[in-house]
Scaffold this motif. Structure first.
Motif, PDB file in Angstrom:
ATOM      1  N   GLY A  29      39.503  58.903  43.816  1.00 20.40           N
ATOM      2  CA  GLY A  29      40.324  59.668  42.427  1.00 20.40           C
ATOM      3  C   GLY A  29      39.904  59.744  41.223  1.00 20.40           C
ATOM      4  N   ALA A  30      38.445  59.301  40.998  1.00 22.10           N
ATOM      5  CA  ALA A  30      37.934  59.409  39.675  1.00 22.10           C
ATOM      6  C   ALA A  30      37.107  60.962  39.665  1.00 22.10           C
ATOM      7  N   ARG A  31      37.167  61.244  38.302  1.00 17.92           N
ATOM      8  CA  ARG A  31      36.121  62.543  38.166  1.00 17.92           C
ATOM      9  C   ARG A  31      34.831  62.027  37.800  1.00 17.92           C
ATOM     10  N   VAL A  32      33.916  62.662  38.441  1.00 11.91           N
ATOM     11  CA  VAL A  32      32.395  62.117  38.213  1.00 11.91           C
ATOM     12  C   VAL A  32      31.657  62.976  37.910  1.00 11.91           C
ATOM     13  N   ALA A  33      30.757  62.657  36.682  1.00  8.24           N
ATOM     14  CA  ALA A  33      29.669  63.314  36.369  1.00  8.24           C
ATOM     15  C   ALA A  33      28.347  62.861  37.169  1.00  8.24           C
ATOM     16  N   VAL A  34      27.586  63.676  37.965  1.00 15.64           N
ATOM     17  CA  VAL A  34      26.739  63.251  38.745  1.00 15.64           C
ATOM     18  C   VAL A  34      25.435  63.641  38.031  1.00 15.64           C
ATOM     19  N   VAL A  35      24.871  62.699  37.685  1.00 14.32           N
ATOM     20  CA  VAL A  35      23.591  62.901  36.718  1.00 14.32           C
ATOM     21  C   VAL A  35      22.400  62.518  37.116  1.00 14.32           C
ATOM     22  N   ASP A  36      21.358  63.484  37.089  1.00 14.39           N
ATOM     23  CA  ASP A  36      20.111  63.370  37.814  1.00 14.39           C
ATOM     24  C   ASP A  36      18.999  63.978  37.038  1.00 14.39           C
ATOM     25  N   ILE A  37      17.779  63.499  37.155  1.00 15.44           N
ATOM     26  CA  ILE A  37      16.768  64.129  36.466  1.00 15.44           C
ATOM     27  C   ILE A  37      16.250  65.596  37.413  1.00 15.44           C
ATOM     28  N   ASN A  38      16.793  65.281  38.946  1.00  9.22           N
ATOM     29  CA  ASN A  38      16.449  66.344  39.865  1.00  9.22           C
ATOM     30  C   ASN A  38      17.722  67.143  39.908  1.00  9.22           C
ATOM     31  N   GLU A  39      17.955  68.198  39.104  1.00  8.72           N
ATOM     32  CA  GLU A  39      19.184  69.097  39.090  1.00  8.72           C
ATOM     33  C   GLU A  39      19.438  69.453  40.082  1.00  8.72           C
ATOM     34  N   ALA A  40      18.692  70.002  41.136  1.00 10.09           N
ATOM     35  CA  ALA A  40      19.137  70.680  42.469  1.00 10.09           C
ATOM     36  C   ALA A  40      20.065  69.356  43.415  1.00 10.09           C
ATOM     37  N   ALA A  41      19.447  68.172  43.254  1.00  7.82           N
ATOM     38  CA  ALA A  41      19.918  67.283  43.897  1.00  7.82           C
ATOM     39  C   ALA A  41      21.486  66.711  43.423  1.00  7.82           C
ATOM     40  N   ALA A  42      21.410  66.889  41.899  1.00  5.56           N
ATOM     41  CA  ALA A  42      22.690  66.717  41.318  1.00  5.56           C
ATOM     42  C   ALA A  42      23.809  67.467  41.825  1.00  5.56           C
ATOM     43  N   LYS A  43      23.329  69.025  41.624  1.00  2.67           N
ATOM     44  CA  LYS A  43      24.039  70.061  41.988  1.00  2.67           C
ATOM     45  C   LYS A  43      24.719  69.802  43.484  1.00  2.67           C
ATOM     46  N   ALA A  44      23.754  69.487  44.513  1.00  7.50           N
ATOM     47  CA  ALA A  44      24.073  69.385  45.811  1.00  7.50           C
ATOM     48  C   ALA A  44      25.297  68.426  45.937  1.00  7.50           C
ATOM     49  N   VAL A  45      25.004  67.309  45.389  1.00 10.97           N
ATOM     50  CA  VAL A  45      26.109  66.133  45.244  1.00 10.97           C
ATOM     51  C   VAL A  45      27.323  66.395  44.877  1.00 10.97           C
ATOM     52  N   ALA A  46      27.275  66.944  43.655  1.00  9.32           N
ATOM     53  CA  ALA A  46      28.505  67.418  42.983  1.00  9.32           C
ATOM     54  C   ALA A  46      29.320  68.323  43.771  1.00  9.32           C
ATOM     55  N   GLY A  47      28.505  69.398  44.390  1.00 13.44           N
ATOM     56  CA  GLY A  47      29.235  70.500  45.124  1.00 13.44           C
ATOM     57  C   GLY A  47      29.836  69.830  46.347  1.00 13.44           C
ATOM     58  N   ARG A  48      29.393  68.996  46.993  1.00 13.56           N
ATOM     59  CA  ARG A  48      30.130  68.175  48.082  1.00 13.56           C
ATOM     60  C   ARG A  48      31.379  67.697  47.812  1.00 13.56           C
ATOM     61  N   LEU A  49      31.379  66.799  46.574  1.00 12.17           N
ATOM     62  CA  LEU A  49      32.385  66.322  45.880  1.00 12.17           C
ATOM     63  C   LEU A  49      33.668  67.045  45.413  1.00 12.17           C
ATOM     64  N   GLY A  50      33.156  68.560  45.303  1.00 12.12           N
ATOM     65  CA  GLY A  50      34.506  69.421  44.947  1.00 12.12           C
ATOM     66  C   GLY A  50      34.852  69.326  43.306  1.00 12.12           C
TER      67      GLY A  50
END
Ligand SMILES: NC(=O)c1ccc[n+]([C@@H]2O[C@H](COP(=O)([O-])OP(=O)(O)OC[C@H]3O[C@@H](n4cnc5c(N)ncnc54)[C@H](O)[C@@H]3O)[C@@H](O)[C@H]2O)c1
Length: 248
Positions: A29-50
């Protein structure tokens, strides 16, 4: 939903333990900032979380990046409740005198200085809230050091200790600070710790763990979830070994 309505930053969330933590937090139930030096990886994870998640590129060793990350999170979520300092790197396993000065400096900047930088950016926010939780991902390496990872061990010893120091200094502000000390885990970082990648090396690591296996992102995410949740409201300064009994 154990984190309903909470807003979290998870660093190094593009891979490994951080990815597992981000997924678990979003599921709870948390809103999450997916933070990473690897922007593509962060976007892929955040995309899966919706819609619960945003992706932010940040080098956690740089003050300006850290400040921008915290600001972007506050702008997106309207506040912050939980910070997980998970991003970390290691030198390759080997003799202590062969680690290069640049490697040493980079590792301490990513593993230790990042906690200082995020504290400067986040503690004033938590003080205004009158609450907040910081979870730092340390390591069994900082509890029971073994040969070949001396400077990494030192960086994680610092993470484990600073978690206690922050806990005691921030307790009057009702800000909790805990650390996790995972044993070697199945992530892309594992070959760096083992000094190579083979079934023999994995078997040797497994043999040193009483419960007979390495850790997984799920193990680390479940322990982080507990420490970050209100169920752990009376826990601070804890360095929780998630290690199948390795440190006994
Ligand atoms: N895997 C293990 O065996 C193990 C054991 C104990 C502790 N740890 C710790 O767990 C944490 C996560 O490790 P992992 O195994 O999941 O590694 P990983 O390599 O799978 O993930 C680490 C993530 O951090 C990101 N990152 C690296 N440098 C960064 C920087 N400067 N700024 C922002 N992001 C950065 C990487 O891009 C990567 O996505 C680390 O702090 C590590 O030291 C790992």
């Amino acid at each position: 939903m154990r984190l309903k309505g909470k807003r979290a930053i998870v660093t190094g969330a593009g891979s490994g333990f951080g990815e597992g933590i981000a997924e678990t937090f979003a599921r709870e139930g948390a809103r999450v900032a997916v933070v990473d030096i690897n922007e593509a990886a962060a976007k892929a994870v955040a995309g899966r979380l919706g819609g619960q998640a945003i992706a932010l590129r940040c080098d956690v060793s740089k003050g300006s990046d850290v400040e921008a990350t915290v600001k972007a999170t506050l702008d997106a979520f309207g506040g912050l409740d939980i910070l997980v300092n998970n991003a970390g790197i290691s030198h390759v396993r080997g003799p202590m005198t062969e680690v290069k000065e640049e490697e040493f400096d980079r590792m301490f900047a990513v593993n230790v200085k990042s906690i200082y930088l995020f504290a400067k950016a986040v503690v004033p926010v938590f003080r205004r809230n009158g609450s907040g939780v910081i979870i730092n991902i340390g390591s069994t390496a900082g509890v029971r050091p073994r040969p070949g990872l001396t400077w990494y061990n030192a960086s994680k010893g610092a993470v484990n200790l600073v978690s206690k120091s922050m806990a005691v200094e921030l307790a009057p502000d009702k800000i909790r600070v805990c650390a996790l000390a995972p044993v070697a885990g199945e992530t892309p970082l594992l070959p760096t710790f083992m000094g190579g990648d083979s079934e023999e090396l994995r078997a040797a690591f497994r043999a040193s763990v009483p419960l007979g296996r390495l850790s997984t992102p799920r193990d680390i995410a479940n322990a982080t979830l507990f420490l970050a949740s209100d169920e752990a409201e009376f826990l601070t300064g804890v360095v929780l070994e998630v290690d199948g009994g390795r440190c006994i």
